[in-house]
Motif scaffolding. Structure first.
Motif, PDB file in Angstrom:
ATOM      1  N   ASP A   1      64.543  68.214  60.230  1.00 25.91           N
ATOM      2  CA  ASP A   1      65.377  67.868  61.384  1.00 25.91           C
ATOM      3  C   ASP A   1      66.868  67.961  61.042  1.00 25.91           C
ATOM      4  O   ASP A   1      67.588  66.964  60.995  1.00 25.91           O
ATOM      5  N   VAL A   2      67.316  69.179  60.790  1.00 26.58           N
ATOM      6  CA  VAL A   2      68.732  69.502  60.621  1.00 26.58           C
ATOM      7  C   VAL A   2      68.936  70.845  61.307  1.00 26.58           C
ATOM      8  O   VAL A   2      68.338  71.842  60.905  1.00 26.58           O
ATOM      9  N   THR A   3      69.756  70.877  62.353  1.00 19.28           N
ATOM     10  CA  THR A   3      69.955  72.095  63.130  1.00 19.28           C
ATOM     11  C   THR A   3      71.433  72.425  63.214  1.00 19.28           C
ATOM     12  O   THR A   3      72.236  71.596  63.657  1.00 19.28           O
TER      13      THR A   3
ATOM     14  N   MET B   1      64.862  76.012  65.867  1.00 22.54           N
ATOM     15  CA  MET B   1      64.206  74.808  66.389  1.00 22.54           C
ATOM     16  C   MET B   1      65.103  73.603  66.149  1.00 22.54           C
ATOM     17  O   MET B   1      65.624  73.430  65.053  1.00 22.54           O
ATOM     18  N   ARG B   2      65.280  72.797  67.174  1.00 24.52           N
ATOM     19  CA  ARG B   2      65.896  71.496  66.963  1.00 24.52           C
ATOM     20  C   ARG B   2      64.783  70.475  66.779  1.00 24.52           C
ATOM     21  O   ARG B   2      63.751  70.530  67.444  1.00 24.52           O
ATOM     22  N   GLY B   3      64.986  69.502  65.867  1.00 28.54           N
ATOM     23  CA  GLY B   3      63.939  68.550  65.532  1.00 28.54           C
ATOM     24  C   GLY B   3      63.215  68.999  64.275  1.00 28.54           C
ATOM     25  O   GLY B   3      63.636  69.925  63.584  1.00 28.54           O
ATOM     26  N   GLY B   4      62.115  68.330  63.975  1.00 25.06           N
ATOM     27  CA  GLY B   4      61.357  68.660  62.776  1.00 25.06           C
ATOM     28  C   GLY B   4      61.040  67.422  61.969  1.00 25.06           C
ATOM     29  O   GLY B   4      61.054  66.294  62.494  1.00 25.06           O
ATOM     30  N   VAL B   5      60.778  67.601  60.685  1.00 23.12           N
ATOM     31  CA  VAL B   5      60.408  66.480  59.817  1.00 23.12           C
ATOM     32  C   VAL B   5      61.568  65.486  59.765  1.00 23.12           C
ATOM     33  O   VAL B   5      62.714  65.852  59.464  1.00 23.12           O
ATOM     34  N   ASP B   6      61.274  64.238  60.070  1.00 28.29           N
ATOM     35  CA  ASP B   6      62.306  63.192  60.111  1.00 28.29           C
ATOM     36  C   ASP B   6      62.921  63.021  58.722  1.00 28.29           C
ATOM     37  O   ASP B   6      62.219  62.722  57.748  1.00 28.29           O
TER      38      ASP B   6
ATOM     39  N   ALA C   1      56.904  61.126  60.148  1.00 28.14           N
ATOM     40  CA  ALA C   1      57.331  61.157  61.542  1.00 28.14           C
ATOM     41  C   ALA C   1      57.979  62.509  61.822  1.00 28.14           C
ATOM     42  O   ALA C   1      58.629  63.097  60.958  1.00 28.14           O
ATOM     43  N   ILE C   2      57.807  63.008  63.034  1.00 30.58           N
ATOM     44  CA  ILE C   2      58.385  64.278  63.450  1.00 30.58           C
ATOM     45  C   ILE C   2      59.325  64.036  64.620  1.00 30.58           C
ATOM     46  O   ILE C   2      58.928  63.450  65.628  1.00 30.58           O
ATOM     47  N   VAL C   3      60.562  64.437  64.468  1.00 27.76           N
ATOM     48  CA  VAL C   3      61.491  64.408  65.593  1.00 27.76           C
ATOM     49  C   VAL C   3      61.069  65.532  66.532  1.00 27.76           C
ATOM     50  O   VAL C   3      60.913  66.683  66.110  1.00 27.76           O
ATOM     51  N   GLU C   4      60.851  65.213  67.799  1.00 29.08           N
ATOM     52  CA  GLU C   4      60.252  66.158  68.744  1.00 29.08           C
ATOM     53  C   GLU C   4      60.923  67.535  68.694  1.00 29.08           C
ATOM     54  O   GLU C   4      62.121  67.664  68.958  1.00 29.08           O
ATOM     55  N   PRO C   5      60.178  68.568  68.360  1.00 28.47           N
ATOM     56  CA  PRO C   5      60.766  69.911  68.301  1.00 28.47           C
ATOM     57  C   PRO C   5      61.064  70.448  69.696  1.00 28.47           C
ATOM     58  O   PRO C   5      60.286  70.237  70.639  1.00 28.47           O
TER      59      PRO C   5
ATOM     60  N   THR D   1      58.445  76.625  55.738  1.00 25.96           N
ATOM     61  CA  THR D   1      57.752  77.443  56.728  1.00 25.96           C
ATOM     62  C   THR D   1      58.534  77.649  58.016  1.00 25.96           C
ATOM     63  O   THR D   1      58.035  78.282  58.951  1.00 25.96           O
ATOM     64  N   GLY D   2      59.761  77.124  58.098  1.00 20.59           N
ATOM     65  CA  GLY D   2      60.579  77.358  59.281  1.00 20.59           C
ATOM     66  C   GLY D   2      60.141  76.551  60.485  1.00 20.59           C
ATOM     67  O   GLY D   2      59.326  75.633  60.391  1.00 20.59           O
ATOM     68  N   GLY D   3      60.711  76.940  61.640  1.00 20.67           N
ATOM     69  CA  GLY D   3      60.414  76.223  62.873  1.00 20.67           C
ATOM     70  C   GLY D   3      59.488  77.016  63.778  1.00 20.67           C
ATOM     71  O   GLY D   3      58.764  77.904  63.339  1.00 20.67           O
ATOM     72  N   LEU D   4      59.544  76.705  65.073  1.00 21.43           N
ATOM     73  CA  LEU D   4      58.630  77.293  66.044  1.00 21.43           C
ATOM     74  C   LEU D   4      59.248  78.452  66.816  1.00 21.43           C
ATOM     75  O   LEU D   4      58.581  79.066  67.651  1.00 21.43           O
TER      76      LEU D   4
END
Length: 410
Positions: A373-375, A343-348, A183-187, A159-162
């Motif tokens: 969480d790969v940007t 988006m940087r961050g996301g699903v850990d 856990a979510i790495v802060e977007p 679904t992509g990022g924000l």
């Protein structure tokens, strides 16, 4: 009720690619997306030309709290594999800058290629279609959608990022991950223009539209990161490839350092001009920098642009050169999600398999593409992660479901 081997939620780069590969592996696949238009990020990429990959893409071009995670997928689906797909479809492309590859015929051609690949795998596509309820059931998942009830043995979240909410970005994938305990790495916005306090920026606002090559850096010591790219002045701050790149590494409260003449020794050139010329400082500096920048900088520095070069002390010219090579400035923020490319961050990723992108918390659930969480850097790297993570996921699912089918036959 319809039953599928795989339901892929999100029909962007990663989702289309994953659905196509899974379908062509013999799986019954449903691809759905809430948006009316297909793959908008592909459509707008590269000014409509789609910077679809980078020849040099490797793990060092990606940011993550778990940097080693992307190695497996990138190694098993390198840039040359996607290039081969374009060649199979007769799509022309060209290299623009530093390994960045663009489609000759425009982004729509890439989208159509992916749609054709899905058709070759007999993928069903529902769009627009929303997931209204999702439940775990014996053997997979039940999804109540706006087009009816479906069951799936595997669920892929693509679904992509924000970033860029106006084209349909939502937090659905992140919310689902949280629901299953991930856990979510802060977007935060990445590859985004940076802004400055209006009063501080006022002297430079009139330079809006001016572009020049610079070296921009953030951090210090081993944590220092630098890029040599073009800088663009805007009414509110700075943009262009140099700033988009560094924005992924910048955190609030950090100062930027910008070398406005990275391939010149301004001190040596100014001192040589003093010894050889009676021209005015403004004229000499305008020969080394864009004229508008030279005029603005001298007005800000308090140095007399009309004063002849021999009338300046060496230390004053050296100080001017040092300021231009080491311009220190503090952003007060960024243009946010509306202008961020990714988006940087996301699903850990520590809770995902690097081989199949499957959740370690919920069997049969996979996360791919930007929601993870790969940007990547600017320049086609994020699309390459989309293709690579999609391939790893699709191949992993196909191998596991086919192995299960073989065991049942035995």
């Amino acid at each position: 009720m319809l039953k599928f081997d795989v339901v892929v939620v999100g029909a962007g780069a990663a989702g289309l690619s994953c659905a196509a590969e899974a379908g062509q592996a013999g799986l019954h696949v449903l691809l759905l997306d809430h948006a009316e238009r297909l793959a908008e990020k592909i459509r707008i990429s590269g000014g409509g030309r789609c910077n679809f990959t980078n020849r040099d893409a490797g793990p060092g071009n990606y940011l993550s709290d778990n940097p080693a995670f992307c190695r497996s997928a990138l190694a098993r689906y390198p840039a040359r594999d996607f290039i081969a797909l374009l060649q199979k479809h007769g799509i022309g492309f060209h290299e623009k800058h530093k390994g960045q590859l663009f489609c000759d015929e425009g982004s729509e051609r890439i989208i159509q290629m992916l749609v054709d690949e899905c058709a070759a795998g007999q993928v069903e596509r529902w769009q627009p279609c929303r997931v209204e309820q999702l439940d775990v059931i014996d053997g997979g998942f039940s999804l109540q959608t706006s087009r009816g009830l479906v069951e799936a043995r595997r669920l892929v979240v693509a679904t992509g990022g924000l970033s860029i909410p106006k084209i349909g970005a939502t937090d659905w994938g992140l919310a689902l991950a949280r629901r299953f305990g991930h856990a979510i790495v802060e977007p935060r916005p990445a590859l985004v223009p940076l802004t400055f306090d209006p009063a501080t920026w006022a002297p430079f606002a009139e330079l809006s539209g001016l572009s020049l090559p610079v070296k921009v850096s953030v951090g210090s010591g081993k944590a220092r990161t630098s890029f040599l790219e073009d800088l663009l002045f805007t009414h509110r701050g700075l943009s262009g490839p140099a700033i988009l790149q560094i924005s992924s590494f910048w955190t609030p409260g950090q100062a930027l350092e910008i070398d406005l003449a990275p391939e010149q020794d301004l001190a040596a050139l100014l001192l040589a001009a003093k010894a050889q010329s009676k021209r005015k400082l403004g004229n000499e500096l305008a020969a080394l920098l864009p004229q508008r920048l030279a005029v603005t900088w001298l007005a800000r520095s308090g140095l007399d642009a009309e004063k002849p070069m021999p009338d300046f002390k060496d230390k004053d010219l050296q100080a001017l050169a040092r300021q231009l090579h080491q311009w220190q400035l503090m952003p007060n923020g960024s243009e946010g999600w509306r202008k961020a490319e990714v988006m940087r961050g996301g699903v850990d990723t520590r809770e995902l398999s690097s081989q199949t992108l499957q959740s370690k918390r919920q069997a049969g659930l996979h996360f791919i593409g930007e929601v993870v969480d790969v940007t990547g850097w600017l320049g086609g790297y994020n699309f390459q992660w989309a293709w690579a993570s999609a391939a790893a996921c699709a191949r992993g699912i196909a191998a596991e479901l086919q192995a299960t089918a073989s065991e049942k036959q035995v």
